[in-house]
Design a protein around this motif. Structure first.
Motif, PDB file in Angstrom:
ATOM      1  N   ASP A   1       0.953  -0.809  -0.296  1.00 54.40           N
ATOM      2  CA  ASP A   1       0.207   0.146  -0.099  1.00 54.40           C
ATOM      3  C   ASP A   1       1.263   1.309   0.115  1.00 54.40           C
ATOM      4  O   ASP A   1       1.680   1.905   0.300  1.00 54.40           O
TER       5      ASP A   1
ATOM      6  N   HIS B   1       0.408   5.673   0.526  1.00 52.49           N
ATOM      7  CA  HIS B   1      -0.721   6.977   0.358  1.00 52.49           C
ATOM      8  C   HIS B   1       0.249   8.484   0.906  1.00 52.49           C
ATOM      9  O   HIS B   1       0.983   7.943   1.198  1.00 52.49           O
TER      10      HIS B   1
ATOM     11  N   HIS C   1      -2.844  -0.931   6.506  1.00 48.57           N
ATOM     12  CA  HIS C   1      -3.768  -1.630   4.943  1.00 48.57           C
ATOM     13  C   HIS C   1      -3.191  -2.955   4.617  1.00 48.57           C
ATOM     14  O   HIS C   1      -3.570  -3.987   3.466  1.00 48.57           O
TER      15      HIS C   1
HETATM   16 ZN   LIG Z   1      -4.402   2.251   2.214  1.00 49.06          ZN
END
Ligand SMILES: [Zn+2]
Length: 160
Positions: free
Chosen positions: A11, A13, A45
């Motif tokens: 993941d 961000h 995540h």
């Molecule tokens: Zn995420």
């Protein structure tokens, strides 16, 4: 030997000035924080996706769509608890989790033992079986420019 499966999760961000920075279920003190639909906890995540992948149950976007208003700003520990519960209901136990966070700043070493403890508690695991590591990218790329944070996780699960 019990049936075992492996899973991988990844993941990214974006990091933005003035946002709260949640990582591995712990609040990291920094002038920037990750943004997303939930609390944007990139490590949680990645672990959720690894767990779902190991059990072949889809991905985090299927279970927790980013256009679901009820998930706006949600504590990602709640998502992880749901994923761990889903695996348990499908007859899977988590053997171990390994993970790595790519982040230029700040240094997260002081937070790592808290992250392990927190993540283990949420997944109902022994903290000895949850590993969190950190790396920078030597100031290269979007991580190096402090524009984002990235996490990768692998998990092993076994038939309970
Ligand atoms: Zn995420």
């Amino acid at each position: 030997m019990n049936n075992t499966r492996i899973g991988i999760g990844y993941d990214v961000h974006r990091l933005v000035e003035g946002e709260a920075f949640w990582l591995g279920g712990v609040r990291v003190h920094h002038h920037k924080g990750a943004i997303g639909h939930s609390d944007a906890d990139v490590l949680i995540h990645a672990i959720c996706d690894a767990l779902l992948g190991a059990a072949n149950l889809g991905d985090i976007g299927i279970h927790f769509p980013d256009d679901d208003p009820s998930l706006k700003g949600i504590d990602s520990k709640i998502l992880l608890k749901k994923v761990a519960g889903l695996l348990a209901s499908e007859g899977w136990a988590i053997s171990n989790v390994d993970s790595v966070v790519s982040l230029q700043m700040p240094k997260i070493k002081p937070y790592i033992s808290d992250m392990k403890k927190t993540l283990a508690e949420v997944m109902n695991m022994n903290p000895e079986t949850v590993s969190v590591k950190a790396t920078t990218t030597e100031k290269l790329g979007f991580i190096g420019r402090e524009e984002g944070v990235e996490a990768r996780a692998v998990v092993l699960i076994h038939e309970a």
